[in-house]
Design a protein around this motif. Sequence first.
Motif, PDB file in Angstrom:
ATOM      1  N   VAL A  20       0.848  -1.200   0.000  1.00 27.73           N
ATOM      2  CA  VAL A  20       0.000   0.000   0.000  1.00 27.73           C
ATOM      3  C   VAL A  20       0.881   1.248   0.000  1.00 27.73           C
ATOM      4  O   VAL A  20       0.665   2.182  -0.786  1.00 27.73           O
ATOM      5  N   VAL A  21       1.876   1.287   0.857  1.00 27.05           N
ATOM      6  CA  VAL A  21       2.764   2.447   0.942  1.00 27.05           C
ATOM      7  C   VAL A  21       3.592   2.581  -0.338  1.00 27.05           C
ATOM      8  O   VAL A  21       3.832   3.691  -0.819  1.00 27.05           O
ATOM      9  N   GLN A  22       3.989   1.465  -0.936  1.00 26.19           N
ATOM     10  CA  GLN A  22       4.727   1.533  -2.198  1.00 26.19           C
ATOM     11  C   GLN A  22       3.853   2.112  -3.309  1.00 26.19           C
ATOM     12  O   GLN A  22       4.305   2.938  -4.090  1.00 26.19           O
ATOM     13  N   ARG A  23       2.595   1.705  -3.372  1.00 22.87           N
ATOM     14  CA  ARG A  23       1.659   2.279  -4.371  1.00 22.87           C
ATOM     15  C   ARG A  23       1.497   3.784  -4.140  1.00 22.87           C
ATOM     16  O   ARG A  23       1.437   4.568  -5.087  1.00 22.87           O
ATOM     17  N   GLN A  24       1.440   4.175  -2.873  1.00 25.39           N
ATOM     18  CA  GLN A  24       1.336   5.591  -2.519  1.00 25.39           C
ATOM     19  C   GLN A  24       2.559   6.348  -3.033  1.00 25.39           C
ATOM     20  O   GLN A  24       2.432   7.411  -3.627  1.00 25.39           O
ATOM     21  N   LEU A  25       3.750   5.795  -2.836  1.00 22.38           N
ATOM     22  CA  LEU A  25       4.985   6.436  -3.288  1.00 22.38           C
ATOM     23  C   LEU A  25       5.024   6.542  -4.812  1.00 22.38           C
ATOM     24  O   LEU A  25       5.390   7.581  -5.367  1.00 22.38           O
ATOM     25  N   GLU A  26       4.634   5.485  -5.492  1.00 25.83           N
ATOM     26  CA  GLU A  26       4.635   5.492  -6.955  1.00 25.83           C
ATOM     27  C   GLU A  26       3.653   6.525  -7.501  1.00 25.83           C
ATOM     28  O   GLU A  26       3.961   7.242  -8.466  1.00 25.83           O
ATOM     29  N   LEU A  37      -4.417   9.451  -3.605  1.00 24.50           N
ATOM     30  CA  LEU A  37      -5.489   9.590  -2.624  1.00 24.50           C
ATOM     31  C   LEU A  37      -6.218   8.264  -2.396  1.00 24.50           C
ATOM     32  O   LEU A  37      -6.678   7.983  -1.285  1.00 24.50           O
ATOM     33  N   ALA A  38      -6.281   7.413  -3.416  1.00 21.84           N
ATOM     34  CA  ALA A  38      -6.945   6.111  -3.289  1.00 21.84           C
ATOM     35  C   ALA A  38      -6.220   5.184  -2.317  1.00 21.84           C
ATOM     36  O   ALA A  38      -6.815   4.221  -1.821  1.00 21.84           O
ATOM     37  N   THR A  39      -4.960   5.478  -1.987  1.00 15.30           N
ATOM     38  CA  THR A  39      -4.238   4.654  -1.012  1.00 15.30           C
ATOM     39  C   THR A  39      -4.579   5.056   0.421  1.00 15.30           C
ATOM     40  O   THR A  39      -4.218   4.363   1.359  1.00 15.30           O
ATOM     41  N   TYR A  40      -5.288   6.185   0.574  1.00  8.53           N
ATOM     42  CA  TYR A  40      -5.698   6.680   1.884  1.00  8.53           C
ATOM     43  C   TYR A  40      -7.174   6.366   2.134  1.00  8.53           C
ATOM     44  O   TYR A  40      -8.005   6.523   1.237  1.00  8.53           O
ATOM     45  N   LYS A  41      -7.490   5.979   3.354  1.00 10.06           N
ATOM     46  CA  LYS A  41      -8.882   5.787   3.763  1.00 10.06           C
ATOM     47  C   LYS A  41      -9.586   7.149   3.734  1.00 10.06           C
ATOM     48  O   LYS A  41      -8.953   8.188   3.913  1.00 10.06           O
ATOM     49  N   GLU A  42     -10.887   7.143   3.505  1.00  9.41           N
ATOM     50  CA  GLU A  42     -11.640   8.386   3.363  1.00  9.41           C
ATOM     51  C   GLU A  42     -11.507   9.316   4.567  1.00  9.41           C
ATOM     52  O   GLU A  42     -11.535  10.536   4.426  1.00  9.41           O
TER      53      GLU A  42
END
Length: 132
Positions: A20-26, A37-42
Amino acid sequence: MAEIEIPSSGLARLIKAESVVQRQLEAYNARDLEAWLATYKEDAEQYLLHGGLLASGHAEVRKRMVERFNDPVLHAELVSRTVMDSIVVDHEFVTRTFPEGQETIEMICLYEVNAGRITKATFAIGQARPQQ
């Protein structure tokens, strides 16, 4: 030194939190605000270490980041990553445009991941350094 055995369910949580954090970084480096933003909860929250709440919920997080994602030099270089259960700690050098010009800041980013999304992020931000 004794080996520590991680149950397979615990290993799956480690991998999931890290992915999840890697997707956020990418997404951050692609300057793709929607994917990031989709890697973060609402109702996720972002904090400055010892400095209080920066943003709470997608609307506030989006407002805080929209200008940054329009910066053509925005880039985070991952120096190291540590994962413990649902906690991921990244050490990064982030380059972006400040009022003084293009600079790089050192950051420690602590992410709490639950149910496949970041629920809380806390940032320790170092001094900005001009690009040479």
